[in-house]
Design a protein around this motif. Structure first.
Motif, PDB file in Angstrom:
ATOM      1  N   VAL A   1     -60.889  11.636 -14.406  1.00 11.85           N
ATOM      2  CA  VAL A   1     -61.752  12.693 -14.933  1.00 11.85           C
ATOM      3  C   VAL A   1     -60.931  13.931 -15.318  1.00 11.85           C
ATOM      4  CG1 VAL A   1     -63.714  14.202 -14.454  1.00 11.85           C
ATOM      5  CG2 VAL A   1     -63.716  11.863 -13.567  1.00 11.85           C
ATOM      6  N   PHE A   2     -60.280  14.572 -14.344  1.00 14.22           N
ATOM      7  CA  PHE A   2     -59.579  15.825 -14.601  1.00 14.22           C
ATOM      8  C   PHE A   2     -58.384  15.577 -15.522  1.00 14.22           C
ATOM      9  CE2 PHE A   2     -56.246  18.923 -12.929  1.00 14.22           C
ATOM     10  CZ  PHE A   2     -56.644  19.951 -13.779  1.00 14.22           C
ATOM     11  N   ALA A   3     -58.310  16.387 -16.589  1.00 16.77           N
ATOM     12  CA  ALA A   3     -57.234  16.260 -17.573  1.00 16.77           C
ATOM     13  C   ALA A   3     -57.134  14.819 -18.075  1.00 16.77           C
ATOM     14  CB  ALA A   3     -55.898  16.713 -16.979  1.00 16.77           C
ATOM     15  N   SER A   4     -58.285  14.210 -18.233  1.00 16.66           N
ATOM     16  CA  SER A   4     -58.350  12.823 -18.682  1.00 16.66           C
ATOM     17  C   SER A   4     -59.479  12.608 -19.674  1.00 16.66           C
ATOM     18  CB  SER A   4     -58.523  11.889 -17.478  1.00 16.66           C
ATOM     19  OG  SER A   4     -58.631  10.541 -17.877  1.00 16.66           O
ATOM     20  N   GLN A   5     -60.674  13.151 -19.372  1.00 19.17           N
ATOM     21  CA  GLN A   5     -61.843  12.947 -20.219  1.00 19.17           C
ATOM     22  C   GLN A   5     -62.070  14.086 -21.216  1.00 19.17           C
ATOM     23  OE1 GLN A   5     -63.877  10.088 -20.155  1.00 19.17           O
ATOM     24  NE2 GLN A   5     -62.096   9.414 -18.985  1.00 19.17           N
ATOM     25  N   ARG A   6     -61.196  15.079 -21.197  1.00 24.18           N
ATOM     26  CA  ARG A   6     -61.323  16.243 -22.100  1.00 24.18           C
ATOM     27  C   ARG A   6     -62.690  16.911 -21.942  1.00 24.18           C
ATOM     28  NH1 ARG A   6     -57.083  16.143 -25.715  1.00 24.18           N
ATOM     29  NH2 ARG A   6     -56.008  14.136 -25.934  1.00 24.18           N
ATOM     30  N   ASN A   7     -63.130  17.003 -20.696  1.00 20.88           N
ATOM     31  CA  ASN A   7     -64.393  17.666 -20.413  1.00 20.88           C
ATOM     32  C   ASN A   7     -64.087  19.090 -19.964  1.00 20.88           C
ATOM     33  OD1 ASN A   7     -66.627  18.464 -18.275  1.00 20.88           O
ATOM     34  ND2 ASN A   7     -67.546  16.965 -19.652  1.00 20.88           N
ATOM     35  N   ALA A   8     -64.529  20.060 -20.746  1.00 21.91           N
ATOM     36  CA  ALA A   8     -64.172  21.461 -20.480  1.00 21.91           C
ATOM     37  C   ALA A   8     -64.695  21.934 -19.137  1.00 21.91           C
ATOM     38  CB  ALA A   8     -64.698  22.356 -21.601  1.00 21.91           C
ATOM     39  N   CYS A   9     -65.899  21.486 -18.755  1.00 23.84           N
ATOM     40  CA  CYS A   9     -66.481  21.923 -17.480  1.00 23.84           C
ATOM     41  C   CYS A   9     -65.605  21.468 -16.310  1.00 23.84           C
ATOM     42  CB  CYS A   9     -67.892  21.363 -17.356  1.00 23.84           C
ATOM     43  SG  CYS A   9     -68.695  21.670 -15.775  1.00 23.84           S
ATOM     44  N   VAL A  10     -65.198  20.212 -16.315  1.00 30.52           N
ATOM     45  CA  VAL A  10     -64.340  19.687 -15.244  1.00 30.52           C
ATOM     46  C   VAL A  10     -62.982  20.365 -15.280  1.00 30.52           C
ATOM     47  CG1 VAL A  10     -63.151  17.647 -14.364  1.00 30.52           C
ATOM     48  CG2 VAL A  10     -65.512  17.449 -15.171  1.00 30.52           C
ATOM     49  N   ASP A  11     -62.356  20.369 -16.459  1.00 35.73           N
ATOM     50  CA  ASP A  11     -60.987  20.872 -16.560  1.00 35.73           C
ATOM     51  C   ASP A  11     -60.894  22.357 -16.227  1.00 35.73           C
ATOM     52  OD1 ASP A  11     -60.341  18.326 -17.300  1.00 35.73           O
ATOM     53  OD2 ASP A  11     -59.796  18.794 -19.366  1.00 35.73           O
ATOM     54  N   ASP A  12     -61.840  23.141 -16.705  1.00 33.16           N
ATOM     55  CA  ASP A  12     -61.797  24.583 -16.435  1.00 33.16           C
ATOM     56  C   ASP A  12     -62.032  24.878 -14.953  1.00 33.16           C
ATOM     57  OD1 ASP A  12     -61.380  24.897 -19.115  1.00 33.16           O
ATOM     58  OD2 ASP A  12     -63.388  25.675 -19.569  1.00 33.16           O
ATOM     59  N   THR A  13     -62.939  24.124 -14.326  1.00 31.28           N
ATOM     60  CA  THR A  13     -63.214  24.347 -12.905  1.00 31.28           C
ATOM     61  C   THR A  13     -61.992  24.010 -12.051  1.00 31.28           C
ATOM     62  OG1 THR A  13     -65.559  23.826 -13.249  1.00 31.28           O
ATOM     63  CG2 THR A  13     -64.733  23.758 -10.990  1.00 31.28           C
ATOM     64  N   ALA A  14     -61.369  22.871 -12.345  1.00 31.51           N
ATOM     65  CA  ALA A  14     -60.196  22.465 -11.566  1.00 31.51           C
ATOM     66  C   ALA A  14     -59.010  23.387 -11.831  1.00 31.51           C
ATOM     67  CB  ALA A  14     -59.832  21.014 -11.884  1.00 31.51           C
ATOM     68  N   ALA A  15     -58.821  23.776 -13.092  1.00 31.00           N
ATOM     69  CA  ALA A  15     -57.705  24.671 -13.410  1.00 31.00           C
ATOM     70  C   ALA A  15     -57.878  26.026 -12.747  1.00 31.00           C
ATOM     71  CB  ALA A  15     -57.588  24.827 -14.923  1.00 31.00           C
ATOM     72  N   ALA A  16     -59.094  26.545 -12.737  1.00 27.31           N
ATOM     73  CA  ALA A  16     -59.337  27.845 -12.103  1.00 27.31           C
ATOM     74  C   ALA A  16     -59.022  27.789 -10.613  1.00 27.31           C
ATOM     75  CB  ALA A  16     -60.791  28.260 -12.332  1.00 27.31           C
ATOM     76  N   TYR A  17     -59.373  26.680  -9.977  1.00 25.61           N
ATOM     77  CA  TYR A  17     -59.060  26.535  -8.552  1.00 25.61           C
ATOM     78  C   TYR A  17     -57.551  26.466  -8.331  1.00 25.61           C
ATOM     79  CZ  TYR A  17     -57.927  23.714  -4.438  1.00 25.61           C
ATOM     80  OH  TYR A  17     -57.339  23.217  -3.304  1.00 25.61           O
ATOM     81  N   LEU A  18     -56.854  25.659  -9.130  1.00 25.43           N
ATOM     82  CA  LEU A  18     -55.410  25.527  -8.933  1.00 25.43           C
ATOM     83  C   LEU A  18     -54.698  26.862  -9.131  1.00 25.43           C
ATOM     84  CD1 LEU A  18     -54.673  22.100 -10.694  1.00 25.43           C
ATOM     85  CD2 LEU A  18     -54.431  22.605  -8.248  1.00 25.43           C
ATOM     86  N   VAL A  19     -55.107  27.621 -10.125  1.00 26.93           N
ATOM     87  CA  VAL A  19     -54.405  28.867 -10.433  1.00 26.93           C
ATOM     88  C   VAL A  19     -54.783  29.982  -9.457  1.00 26.93           C
ATOM     89  CG1 VAL A  19     -54.121  30.680 -12.174  1.00 26.93           C
ATOM     90  CG2 VAL A  19     -54.113  28.262 -12.863  1.00 26.93           C
ATOM     91  N   SER A  20     -56.071  30.057  -9.095  1.00 26.19           N
ATOM     92  CA  SER A  20     -56.516  31.172  -8.245  1.00 26.19           C
ATOM     93  C   SER A  20     -56.550  30.822  -6.766  1.00 26.19           C
ATOM     94  CB  SER A  20     -57.920  31.612  -8.672  1.00 26.19           C
ATOM     95  OG  SER A  20     -58.891  30.641  -8.295  1.00 26.19           O
ATOM     96  N   GLY A  21     -56.674  29.529  -6.448  1.00 29.85           N
ATOM     97  CA  GLY A  21     -56.824  29.119  -5.056  1.00 29.85           C
ATOM     98  C   GLY A  21     -58.244  29.235  -4.545  1.00 29.85           C
ATOM     99  N   ARG A  22     -59.183  29.624  -5.404  1.00 31.06           N
ATOM    100  CA  ARG A  22     -60.577  29.807  -4.978  1.00 31.06           C
ATOM    101  C   ARG A  22     -61.426  28.616  -5.413  1.00 31.06           C
ATOM    102  NH1 ARG A  22     -59.219  34.961  -6.820  1.00 31.06           N
ATOM    103  NH2 ARG A  22     -60.281  34.586  -8.813  1.00 31.06           N
ATOM    104  N   LEU A  23     -62.107  28.011  -4.448  1.00 37.82           N
ATOM    105  CA  LEU A  23     -63.003  26.904  -4.727  1.00 37.82           C
ATOM    106  C   LEU A  23     -64.348  27.408  -5.240  1.00 37.82           C
ATOM    107  CD1 LEU A  23     -62.433  24.621  -1.619  1.00 37.82           C
ATOM    108  CD2 LEU A  23     -61.999  23.952  -3.977  1.00 37.82           C
ATOM    109  N   PRO A  24     -65.092  26.567  -5.980  1.00 36.17           N
ATOM    110  CA  PRO A  24     -66.478  26.926  -6.293  1.00 36.17           C
ATOM    111  C   PRO A  24     -67.267  27.121  -4.996  1.00 36.17           C
ATOM    112  CG  PRO A  24     -65.765  24.988  -7.541  1.00 36.17           C
ATOM    113  CD  PRO A  24     -64.700  25.257  -6.535  1.00 36.17           C
ATOM    114  N   HIS A  25     -68.304  27.937  -5.049  1.00 37.84           N
ATOM    115  CA  HIS A  25     -69.110  28.207  -3.854  1.00 37.84           C
ATOM    116  C   HIS A  25     -69.886  26.975  -3.398  1.00 37.84           C
ATOM    117  CE1 HIS A  25     -68.119  32.410  -3.854  1.00 37.84           C
ATOM    118  NE2 HIS A  25     -68.570  32.570  -5.092  1.00 37.84           N
ATOM    119  N   GLU A  26     -70.128  26.048  -4.315  1.00 34.30           N
ATOM    120  CA  GLU A  26     -70.863  24.829  -3.999  1.00 34.30           C
ATOM    121  C   GLU A  26     -70.386  23.728  -4.935  1.00 34.30           C
ATOM    122  OE1 GLU A  26     -74.733  26.086  -6.763  1.00 34.30           O
ATOM    123  OE2 GLU A  26     -74.899  25.993  -4.576  1.00 34.30           O
TER     124      GLU A  26
END
Length: 496
Positions: free
Chosen positions: A452-477
């Protein structure tokens, strides 16, 4: 490849057990072998560098025999202020080579991740350039055409068990005394040596498929050294045989989806109803069973092709074309094994796959193997048994150390998962989430492919995972992302 020989005496063994600053010097990276990180799909810059480190064969004897572990690195491209450290990646398997994968995966990662992290690949112990294992004849696994892999009566069930017994025996003889040491638990320890060698306090990690199991095993042993971790297409925490059987049932369900999809596109020439498509599928397989085709294509090779097809929807249309050609003219070239019989990479992959699975978890009994095969046949007369690799473990030596997964002391991590992935089913991924405390899952709804991540070219998945990797902050849910659904037919074909 430039080799680095790390000093791994008693002091290192102690450091593996107690949290503290890294002690080993950074590896001296140099040019990679010509075939690493060089393909038309991978940019030439930044360059890929390689090194080799030594790790203990047996971590209970850190001053004893060692194994080489090959690693690669692609430097972060951002500013020093953007730098977040190293991101170790693993493509799955068990048995997948990660040395060149680092460059391939990095090219697909969102730009903020490329700018923030050195991407580190490695060949796990027993794989590729890290002391590769080989099972020799492997019970005839590489002979084509192979016998029909689906036993249908007591006699063929016994023959099926006999083949597994021969495969296990060949692996034990040919892998030799390293056999009990090629395991997920030891690969996780090797990952911590890589972390130390890179001079990092924490291990950031991106694991795909089996790589998710490996990441959970690292977190179990080194929870306070676990950094930012994305686990994509998540393996269940069950014993390997149980996981394989769950996957087998999911493959049957996914094949029904495939039949309906093909029927919705009559231009593919295989029928206008799912029942017609199934009948054509069954006929094609029966033909190959009675008369294997040139190129070594029989029912086992057919099933292997189906197994690969079901994991990624972009393979569905090529599969339909190959099936149409087989029915129309007997042309089975679309189903020929991808690797020649003596291909060393394929042999190594299949050997490492079984060696690791059988080192990780409890043995199924032979009676359990037969029971589960019968259960899959009850679900569908033609189950796809290709993924049942841990059946071999029924005849394997007892594991030295079963894998442990997750820890109450680890930080929460991020999981990404397609809702209808048959290779790592969602129900198992949710069970893994429960053993990784506080972790969040990003689910790709209406997603049917593995990866899925960096595989399906899905912006919602990729942006969420990238934001976590760069900031260290997980989504609240947990997060749900809209998927692309089933594929469109790209070419119009005439009916045969």
């Amino acid at each position: 490849m430039i080799a680095l020989r790390l000093c791994l005496a008693t002091a290192l063994a102690t450091s593996l057990l107690a949290a503290g600053p890294p002690a080993a010097a950074e590896p001296h990276f140099g040019p990679c072998p010509p075939d690493v990180g060089t393909s038309d799909d991978v940019p030439t810059a930044p360059p890929v560098e390689c090194a080799t480190i030594d790790v203990p064969l047996d971590y209970d004897d850190p001053g004893g025999r060692t194994l080489p572990v090959a690693i690669s690195r692609i430097r972060a491209t951002g500013t020093p202020r953007e730098y977040r450290g190293a991101l170790l990646v693993n493509p799955g398997g068990p048995g997948g080579s990660g040395l060149g994968y680092a460059a391939e995966k990095r090219a697909k990662l969102p730009e903020p991740v490329q700018r923030s992290f050195d991407v580190i690949g490695f060949d796990p112990r027993g794989v590729g350039r890290s002391a590769p294992v080989d099972c020799g004849p492997a019970g005839g696994l590489f002979q084509h055409p192979a016998p029909d892999p689906v036993p249908t009566d007591p006699a063929s069930e016994q023959a099926y068990l006999g083949q597994l017994r021969h495969l296990a025996g060949d692996c034990v003889r040919h892998v030799g005394d390293v056999l009990p040491h090629v395991s997920t638990a030891n690969t996780a320890r090797d990952m911590d040596v890589i972390r130390e060698a890179l001079g990092k306090r924490e291990l950031n990690f991106l694991g795909v498929s089996y790589g998710t199991y490996l990441g959970a095993a690292y977190a179990a042993q080194f929870p306070r050294r676990t950094g930012r971790m994305v686990l994509d297409s998540v393996v269940s925490p069950d014993d390997w045989h149980d996981f394989d059987v769950q996957q087998g049932f999911a493959m049957v369900e996914q094949r029904d989806v495939l039949f309906r999809w093909v029927a919705a596109h009559p231009s593919l020439g295989l029928g206008a109803t799912a029942e017609e498509v199934r009948a054509n599928y069954t006929e094609a397989r029966a033909r190959l069973s009675a008369h294997p085709a040139a190129g070594g294509v029989g029912p086992a090779e057919f099933d292997r092709f189906v197994y690969r097809t079901l994991s990624r929807t972009e393979r569905w249309e090529p599969f339909a074309h190959a099936l149409s050609a087989l029915l129309a003219s007997g042309d089975a070239s679309g189903f020929e094994p991808a690797e020649p019989e003596g291909d060393t990479e394929s042999r190594n992959y299949e050997a490492a796959l079984r060696t690791v699975k059988c080192a990780d978890s409890a043995r199924p009994r032979a009676e359990e193997v037969v029971h589960d095969v019968r259960a899959l046949r009850a679900a569908d007369p033609l189950p796809v048994l290709t993924g049942l690799e841990a059946t071999t473990c029924a005849f394997w030596p007892a594991p030295r150390e079963k894998a442990r997964l997750g820890s109450p002391a680890m930080p929460p991590v991020l999981l990404t998962q397609a809702a209808h992935d048959p290779t790592t089913p969602l129900a198992g991924a949710r069970r893994m989430q429960r053993v990784l405390p506080g972790s969040r899952m990003v689910t790709l709804d209406d997603g049917y492919s593995h990866g899925v991540f960096a595989s399906q070219r899905n912006a919602c998945v990729d942006d969420t995972a990238a934001a976590y990797l760069v900031s260290g902050r997980l989504p609240h849910e947990d997060v749900e992302c809209a998927g692309g659904g089933l594929p469109r037919v790209r070419a119009v074909t005439s009916q045969p």
